[in-house]
Design a protein around this motif. Structure first.
Motif, mmCIF file in Angstrom:
data_model
loop_
_atom_site.group_PDB
_atom_site.id
_atom_site.type_symbol
_atom_site.label_atom_id
_atom_site.label_comp_id
_atom_site.label_asym_id
_atom_site.label_seq_id
_atom_site.Cartn_x
_atom_site.Cartn_y
_atom_site.Cartn_z
ATOM 1 N N ALA A 140 0.836 -1.202 0.000
ATOM 2 C CA ALA A 140 0.000 0.000 0.000
ATOM 3 C C ALA A 140 0.873 1.256 0.000
ATOM 4 C CB ALA A 140 -0.922 -0.005 1.216
ATOM 5 N N ILE A 198 1.194 8.003 2.174
ATOM 6 C CA ILE A 198 0.063 7.195 2.620
ATOM 7 C C ILE A 198 -0.682 7.841 3.784
ATOM 8 C CG2 ILE A 198 1.319 5.783 4.304
ATOM 9 C CD1 ILE A 198 -0.240 3.362 3.281
ATOM 10 N N ALA A 250 -8.138 3.925 4.701
ATOM 11 C CA ALA A 250 -8.117 2.494 4.399
ATOM 12 C C ALA A 250 -9.304 1.778 5.028
ATOM 13 C CB ALA A 250 -6.814 1.871 4.903
ATOM 14 N N ILE A 297 -7.665 2.621 0.031
ATOM 15 C CA ILE A 297 -7.007 1.312 0.136
ATOM 16 C C ILE A 297 -7.948 0.335 0.830
ATOM 17 C CG2 ILE A 297 -5.008 0.065 1.060
ATOM 18 C CD1 ILE A 297 -3.727 2.942 1.398
ATOM 19 N N ILE A 342 -7.857 -3.667 2.354
ATOM 20 C CA ILE A 342 -7.098 -4.885 2.623
ATOM 21 C C ILE A 342 -8.048 -5.892 3.263
ATOM 22 C CG2 ILE A 342 -5.099 -5.920 3.766
ATOM 23 C CD1 ILE A 342 -3.784 -3.212 3.852
#
Length: 328
Positions: A183, A190, A195, A257, A259
Motif C-alpha cells: 500500500a 500514505i 483504508a 485502500i 485490505i
C-alpha cells in the motif's frame, strides 16, 4: 481413529500430501481450503478409509494433510478422491501441483514449515500459531494419537529454538507487514489516505497495527461482530471506525485502500460492488489487497477502470526483495 496408543513410534507410517505457494497459485490453493463446517466430515472420511491419525493444515501459503496409515498407497489414493470430491475436479487437473512425502521426510518437512523456513516470507511469525491452531482442531476432533502428538510438539519446540537461537526473527517480516508495504509503494504519502480493513482475526489485528504506525487519515474496520473489532482496537489503543460486513459497500466508496483477510466461503467484494462504488467515486482509483485464502475479492473487479487488485501471491515479489536485502 484407530490404534492411537501404540507404544512404539513408527515414523515409517507418516505421510504428508499437500500443495503450497511453491507448487500452486492461489487460484488452485483456495480450492482445497476447507471451511470449518466441513472439517469434521473430512476427518470422518479419512477414518473410514483406514487413516489412523491426521492433521489438516490450511494457511494462505499451503494446504497439507499429515497422517499415519499402515497402507500408505491406499491413504494417498483416499486423499486424491477426497480432493476430487471437494474441488469437483479430476485429479489429473491438480496432481502436478501436489507433493507427497513419507517417513522421516515428513518430519523434516514439518520442522521446516513450523519454523517458517518454507514460508513465502521466511522468518514470519504467524505460521507457528496457524499450525498450532490446526493441530488443536485435530486434537479436538480426536484424530491425533501418539505419533502426531509427539511429532507436532517436537515441531513447536524446534520452531521456538530456531527463533531464539538464530537470527531468523531479526527484523521480522510477515504477510501483514508486506501488505502494508505494498500500500505504501502505491502512494507517495500514505498518511493522507484512508483504508478499509476487512476482517478482525489474528491477521486483521496485525495489519491494523502496521496501518496505525503509518498515521493514515482514517481507518475503517469491518468485521462480522463488533466485539472482536472493538477488542483489537482497545488492545492497540486506536479508535478505528467499526462497521459490520454488510456495510462494506458504503465504506468502499470513501476509502483509497482496501485490505481483506476474512474467512468467508464466498467473495466479500464482487465485481458488481466495485462497478457501483466506482460510479459514486467518480472514477477515483481504489487499490485492493486480498491476502485471504480462499480469496475475498472477485478477481474480475480489475475489468473496471481504475481498480487495482493484488492477491497474496502478488506480494511474493516484495517478500523476495526483502529477503535479498536481509541476506546482504
Amino acid at each position: 481413529m484407530n490404534n492411537k496408543n501404540k507404544s512404539a513410534l513408527n515414523f515409517g507410517n507418516l505421510i504428508v500430501l499437500g500443495l503450497s505457494h511453491k507448487t500452486a497459485p492461489v487460484e488452485t490453493r483456495e480450492l482445497f481450503s476447507l471451511p470449518g463446517s466441513q472439517l469434521s466430515s473430512f476427518y470422518e472420511r479419512l477414518c473410514e478409509a483406514g487413516v489412523e491419525e491426521a492433521v489438516y493444515v490450511s494457511t494462505c501459503n499451503r494446504v497439507e494433510i499429515f497422517m499415519t496409515a499402515e497402507d500408505s498407497e491406499s491413504a494417498v489414493e483416499t486423499i486424491k478422491r477426497l480432493m476430487e470430491f471437494y474441488t469437483k475436479l479430476p485429479h489429473e487437473q491438480f496432481m502436478s501441483s501436489v507433493y507427497t512425502r513419507y517417513g522421516t521426510d515428513v518430519v523434516k518437512h514439518l520442522l521446516s514449515v513450523v519454523s517458517s523456513l518454507d514460508s513465502m516470507v521466511i522468518g514470519e511469525n504467524e505460521i507457528t500459531g496457524q499450525i498450532k491452531e490446526s493441530y488443536k482442531k485435530a486434537v479436538e476432533s480426536g484424530t491425533t494419537g501418539t505419533i502426531m502428538n509427539r511429532l507436532f510438539h517436537r515441531a513447536f519446540t524446534t520452531a521456538k529454538r530456531v527463533r531464539t537461537e538464530t537470527d531468523i526473527s531479526k527484523n521480522p517480516l510477515s504477510i501483514a507487514s508486506i501488505a502494508v508495504e505494498q500500500a505504501k509503494s502505491i502512494f507517495h504519502d500514505i498518511s493522507t489516505k484512508s483504508a478499509l480493513l476487512i476482517g478482525a482475526g489474528e491477521m486483521g489485528e496485525l495489519i491494523l497495527k502496521y496501518l496505525v504506525k503509518e498515521n493514515l487519515h482514517k481507518i475503517v474496520l469491518a468485521n462480522r461482530t463488533s466485539e472482536n473489532a472493538e477488542r483489537i482496537c482497545r488492545d492497540i489503543d486506536y479508535n478505528a471506525d467499526i462497521i459490520s460486513l454488510n456495510k462494506v459497500d458504503q465504506a468502499l466508496a470513501e476509502v483509497d485502500i482496501v485490505i481483506t483477510s476474512v474467512t468467508a466461503p464466498h467473495h466479500v467484494i464482487t465485481s458488481a460492488d466495485i462497478k457501483n462504488i466506482m460510479f459514486e467515486r467518480g472514477g477515483k482509483p481504489v487499490f485492493l489487497i486480498d491476502i485471504a485464502v480462499p480469496r475475498n475479492i472477485d478477481p474480475s473487479v480489475t475489468e473496471t477502470e481504475n481498480v487495482y487488485l493484488y492477491n497474496v501471491d502478488n506480494l511474493k515479489d516484495i517478500a523476495d526483495n526483502n529477503m535479498r536485502g536481509r541476506m546482504q
